[in-house]
Design an enzyme around this catalytic site. Sequence first.
Site, short mmCIF file in Angstrom:
data_model
loop_
_atom_site.label_atom_id
_atom_site.label_comp_id
_atom_site.label_asym_id
_atom_site.label_seq_id
_atom_site.Cartn_x
_atom_site.Cartn_y
_atom_site.Cartn_z
N GLY B 155 19.19 -66.35 25.78
CA GLY B 155 18.57 -64.53 25.80
C GLY B 155 18.71 -64.62 26.85
O GLY B 155 18.92 -64.80 28.16
N CYS B 156 17.93 -62.53 27.34
CA CYS B 156 18.53 -61.90 28.58
C CYS B 156 16.70 -62.70 29.55
O CYS B 156 16.73 -63.10 30.59
CB CYS B 156 18.70 -60.66 28.70
SG CYS B 156 17.03 -60.00 27.45
#
Lengths: 352, 352, 352, 352
Positions: B155-156
Site C-alpha cells: 500500500g502507498c
Amino acid sequence: MTNVEEHSIRTLIFGVTGYTGMELIRLLSTHPRAVIVGGSSRNWAGQRVDEVFPFIPAAKSFPLTTIEELLLDPQADLAFLALPHGESAGCIRPLLDAGLKVVDLSADCRLEDEHVYAKWYGPHKDPDLLSRAVYGLPEIYREAIATADLVANPGCYPTTVILGLAPLMNDERVDCTRPIVDSKSGISGAGRGAKLNTSFCEAGEGFKPYGVTRHRHIPEMEQELGKLAGQTVKVRFTPHLIPVSRGMVSTIYVPVRKKISTDELRDLYADRYRNEPFVTLLPKGAYPDTARVRGSNQCHVSVEVDERTDLAIVMTGLDNLTKGASGCAVQNMNIMMGLADTEGLAGTSLFP
Amino acid sequence: MTNVEEHSIRTLIFGVTGYTGMELIRLLSTHPRAVIVGGSSRNWAGQRVDEVFPFIPAAKSFPLTTIEELLLDPQADLAFLALPHGESAGCIRPLLDAGLKVVDLSADCRLEDEHVYAKWYGPHKDPDLLSRAVYGLPEIYREAIATADLVANPGCYPTTVILGLAPLMNDERVDCTRPIVDSKSGISGAGRGAKLNTSFCEAGEGFKPYGVTRHRHIPEMEQELGKLAGQTVKVRFTPHLIPVSRGMVSTIYVPVRKKISTDELRDLYADRYRNEPFVTLLPKGAYPDTARVRGSNQCHVSVEVDERTDLAIVMTGLDNLTKGASGCAVQNMNIMMGLADTEGLAGTSLFP
Amino acid sequence: MTNVEEHSIRTLIFGVTGYTGMELIRLLSTHPRAVIVGGSSRNWAGQRVDEVFPFIPAAKSFPLTTIEELLLDPQADLAFLALPHGESAGCIRPLLDAGLKVVDLSADCRLEDEHVYAKWYGPHKDPDLLSRAVYGLPEIYREAIATADLVANPGCYPTTVILGLAPLMNDERVDCTRPIVDSKSGISGAGRGAKLNTSFCEAGEGFKPYGVTRHRHIPEMEQELGKLAGQTVKVRFTPHLIPVSRGMVSTIYVPVRKKISTDELRDLYADRYRNEPFVTLLPKGAYPDTARVRGSNQCHVSVEVDERTDLAIVMTGLDNLTKGASGCAVQNMNIMMGLADTEGLAGTSLFP
Amino acid sequence: MTNVEEHSIRTLIFGVTGYTGMELIRLLSTHPRAVIVGGSSRNWAGQRVDEVFPFIPAAKSFPLTTIEELLLDPQADLAFLALPHGESAGCIRPLLDAGLKVVDLSADCRLEDEHVYAKWYGPHKDPDLLSRAVYGLPEIYREAIATADLVANPGCYPTTVILGLAPLMNDERVDCTRPIVDSKSGISGAGRGAKLNTSFCEAGEGFKPYGVTRHRHIPEMEQELGKLAGQTVKVRFTPHLIPVSRGMVSTIYVPVRKKISTDELRDLYADRYRNEPFVTLLPKGAYPDTARVRGSNQCHVSVEVDERTDLAIVMTGLDNLTKGASGCAVQNMNIMMGLADTEGLAGTSLFP
C-alpha cells in the site's frame, strides 16, 4: 475621509496591502458599526485604497499614507497593526498615548517574557508593552480583552492548538504536557510578497513540511498552554504547507492515561464551547476541512479517542486569515468596544 | 496484439482504466524490455486502448477485454492486477496456474494472517494465497521477490511508513513500538470514479483528515514494522487528503530514549539506503515535497531530532501512483524478471 | 564530467535552472542517445546539478559553470540555449565557431527581419544570425532543420497557432488572413522567478487576460503564417493565464467563405498530420485538455465548423514546456543529429 | 421556523443543496432584511439545514422538506427556484397563485419564444409563463423587474456577454451582429454532483473547451443582444472549463467598422455603467481576473481596441455563482421588494 456616521467606531489599519490588512478591509467593509478612516502602505502612500484595489467600492475607500504620517495625529478610536513583527512594536506607544485602543496582529506583544521574545525574534523594541498587552484569544481571555487598551492578536497556529487543547489541559485522563502537533497551513500564511518558494509553479501541486522543530509560534503555544495547565508544557510542532491560499488544520496527539471514550471527550468539548459563537464541534465522524471554513470566522473541532492505542486525537481547522488573524482581530475589536463578538462576523464560509 | 520483439517481457494489466492501471501504461510505454499485450476493462472491453485514451500512441496500443476473457488463455509472462481488493483474489490462481508471474496491486495478498484480513476487509476468497505471496517492498524483501511468482505490491501509506522507519526499528535509542504517523495523500489515492467528495469543487482548496483511527492500511504497517522490530508494533495513524492529484507525505514521530543527534540519525539512514536507487535522503534542512517526486519512482526522506523535546521526526514523500503503487509494481517486475530495479524507471519527476 | 558512452550525443544546456532548462534535463535524462555534459547557471555555478536539484540522480549529474566558462572551450556536439532573449544572441556565434550545433529556445533567432525584431524586442546583438537560423517547427521545416547548424526553437503560442492553422492556410474555403486567436497558458510560461503576480495566492484560483493586443509572439505568428499563406496575415491575439503550472490551449477562429463541413475539415487535418508523431487529431467531440498533454510532446488538435454562423474553430493544446519548448528542442536535436523525431520523446502524458 | 423579525422579507429556496442554493444561503445569511424560512432538498428532506451543513449557524437554520411539501402552503413573500430546468417550470404557477413573487434561477423562463425553448431544452411544461416573466438582468431591465412577480434570472455566460456588449449594440463604429465570444468558466458551473469529468483528478490542472457551437446559453444571448441591437444577432460561442471552483471570464471580439480608440471605447462604458453598483470598468491596462471577483457581486469589465487589426475586444469577469447566479437573484429580490440593489450584497471579493 470616508463619510463616518455618528457612533461609528473609527479604525485605522497599519499595513493595508498585506493579506491580513486586505482581510481586515474585507471584514470591516460590511461591519455595521465600524469604518476604516485611514491606513498605511509603504508602496501606495498618497493614493486612495480603491485606486490600488479596484474591487473596493469608492464608498468604502480611504486614504493611504506612510506609517509616520498616520502616527502623527491619529484621529480614530482603534488601530489594527498588520505589520511585520519588530515594526509593530515601534507604533504602539504613540497610538496608546493618542488615546487609541490597539489590536496588534504581529507577534510583538504575544509573549510575556522579554527573554523568550528575544530568543525567538531578537531584541524587543519596547519591552514594557509586554506586561500591558492582553493575549487576544476571546475564548480564553474575553473579560480581560473587554477592558484592555492593547490586545496581542494570537498567531494562527497557536489559535488552532490552544482552542484544540484548552478543554483538556486540566483533565487527568490525558497527558497534555508534551503534545505532538502536526499542523498544515495555506500559503497565505507566508505573507504577501514575491518569493520563489511560494510561486504558483513551485508551491502548486506541492505539500511539504517546513521549519521542523524551529517555528516561532512554539513559545507562544507553550506559554498559553502552560498557563492553562498550571505547569510547563513542551510542544512538539511540525508545520506543513498546503497548496491552498487560505486554511489551516492542526492534528494534535496526546496520550490517554485513564480510559476515556470518544463520546466522553466530545462532551468535554461540547460543554466548554457551548456558548462560543466561533468554535463549532463537528458532528461525530466529520472532520475539519479548510474548504468549509474559508472566509468565515469559525474554528471547527473534532475529537477521537483511538482506544486501540490509548491516544486522543484533536483536530482543529480555521481560515488562517480570518479566525487565525483578521477575523479574530475584529472579534477583539468588538469585545473592546462593547459590541457582541459576532458583530460583522456572521458570514458563513465561501463554499465552494 | 502489439508487435512484440523477441526477448520482451509480455505483460497483462487487469484493470486498465483506473489510475494505477493508467500509470502502469505510462511507465511501461517507455520500458525498454516490457510490453503490454492485453488488458481488462469493464467499461471498454472490445475496444483498443488508444481508442479510449487518445494520448496513447497506436504503436503502444493493445486490446481491452473483460477479466473473464483475459483469464481464459493468458499468453503472457507476467500480470499486473490493478483491481479492487476482493476482485483481485479471484484472478490470481488461474494466472499462476497458466504459468504467469503475478504482481497484485490490491490489498488481497499483503496480510499474512487470514483473520486479520477478514477483520479489516471481510472474508478472503482464496486464503491459501496469503502464505504464497511475498510482500513486495524491494528495499526490504528484494531477494525473496526475485524468486517469487506472486508479489503483493505494498500500500502507498505503508510504503512511506516502512521505508521511513526501517532504519530505526532495531535501534534502542528510539522507541518505535507505538509510532504516531500523520500522513497526507493526494486525491488519486481515492481511486478513479465519480464521487461528490472528490469532485473538484468539494475537494479543491480543501484539506482534511479522514478515516481517523480506522484506515485499512494500519494492519499492513503493523505486520511489517512488527517483523522488522521483532515485537508487536501499534501504529497510530491519521490520514489526510491534500488537494493535489498525486503525492503523499508522512510525518512520523517516535520518542527518543537515549540521546541521538540529527546527524547521527542521518548517518543511520544514509547507511541503510546507500545502494537503494529509489530512496533518497534529502540534504539537511530540505524536506519531502509532493511537487518534487511527481511521476518519479523516488521516495524522499528527511530526519530531524527535536532535542528540546526528545522526539525523532521522520518525513517521507513519494508519488502515491508511482513508488506508492505502479512504479513499485514495475520495480517488482524488474526484480522478478532478473532486470535491474531501475529499468524503465529512471525518469525524473515532472517539475513543475 | 558524466561518463559518456561512445556514440552518444554530448549536449550543453545554457540556463539550467529555469523551467525550460529543467525540462531539458528531465527529457534528456531518459534519452537513449544523448547526454548532458555541462550547463550554465548564474546562481549555482561551481556546484553539480544534483546538489542543486536532489531529484536528479548522481549518475545523471553534470557540473554547473558560468556562461562565460561554458563558452571558453565547449566540448560537446550540440548546445541548447535556454536563456532570456538578448542574452542568447551573444552566445551563439562562439558555439557555432567551436563546431557545435545550436538549438536556441529564446526568441533571438525566430524573426527573419531585423527591424521587426527591433520593434518588439529592441536592437539585436548579432543580426547576421537571423538569416542563418532555421525556424525549428519540425512539422513545417523538417528538411531544413536536418541540415541546419542553428535552429530557432518556436515560441509556445506560435506553435499552437501555426500547427493549428497550417492545414488551412491555402484553402480557399476559409479566410485565414486575419484569424482571431484566443490563447490560454499555464503559469510556467511566465518563467521561473519570484514575482508577486505569479505567486500562488495571487494567481491561484485566478484566470485573466494579459498583454492584450501587445504580446511579443504576434510577429512570429504573422511571419510564419504569412509564409504559409503566401500573403500578409494579421493575427488578433489575446493571451490569458490559466491557474495550472503547465499547459496551453489556443482557440482559433477563422471565417468560412465557402461551405465546408466539420468532417471535411477533419479530413484536411488528418491528411496533413497523418505521419506526424507529435500531432494528434482528437476523436470527434473530444477537445484539447491541458491535463491530457502534461509532460508529453504531443500537440492535440480539434476542429469544428459552426455552420449556423459560418465559422471554423480550431483548438490546439500542448504542454508549453514540452512541445511548446524543450520537447520540441529535443525533437529538433534528434532531426539535426539524424535520429528519429521520437527518440527519447515517446513518454505519454502524466495523467492524472 | 426561524425567528422572523417583523418587516423581514420571508424567502423560500427550492433546491437548497446545489451550489446556487448554497450560495443563496451564504448571501441571505447576512442580508439585513431577508430571512430564509424554508427550503427543499430531495436528499435531506426532514432535516434542518444546519444538520446538513455544519457551517450554517443554528440561528440561521431552517427546515428542509420535499418540493411537494414546500408547495402545499408556502408561507413566504418570495421564492428562489434553484432547480434544474424543466423541474423549475412545474413549481412556478402554484407559487404565483399563492401570492409569492418568484425568482427562477433555471433557464425555464428566460426565452420568450416557446419554439426556441423547445429546440434547445425540449418541450416547455408551462409555456404561458414565458410571456409573464421579466428577464432579470437589472442593468437592462431594472424598471420591469421592480414590478414583476416572476423574474427569470439570467444565465452566467449571457450575463458576461450582455453586460459586455450592451454599450456597443447601437454604436455604428463596431459590428455587433456576429460577435465571437470565447468564455471560460469555473467548474461549479457544471453543478453539484458526482461526475468523473469534474472530479479533482480529471479536471485539476486541466483546461479545455466543451460544448463547442452547441451550448444552451446561445439562444439566450442572441435573444437579448438582438433586442438591444434591434436586429438579428448571431453569437459564435465557445465555452471552456477553468480549474477553479468559481469564476468566469468572457473575451468578446467585434470588428471595428469606423475608427474608434480604446479611450473612446472606455468612455462609452464608463458612461453606460456610471451608476451601476455592480459593474466596474477596470483601470486601463487591468483585466478581469476570476480571483478578484470571487464571492462578490461585481462584474469587472475591460475594453481595448486593437487598432492594428481593427478589432474591439471586450473582457468581462464575474463569479458565476454570485453575479452569475445567486447574487444577481438577490439583487433581483431587492429590486422586486423595493430595496436598494446593494442591500446585503456589499461584500468585497474574497482575495486571496
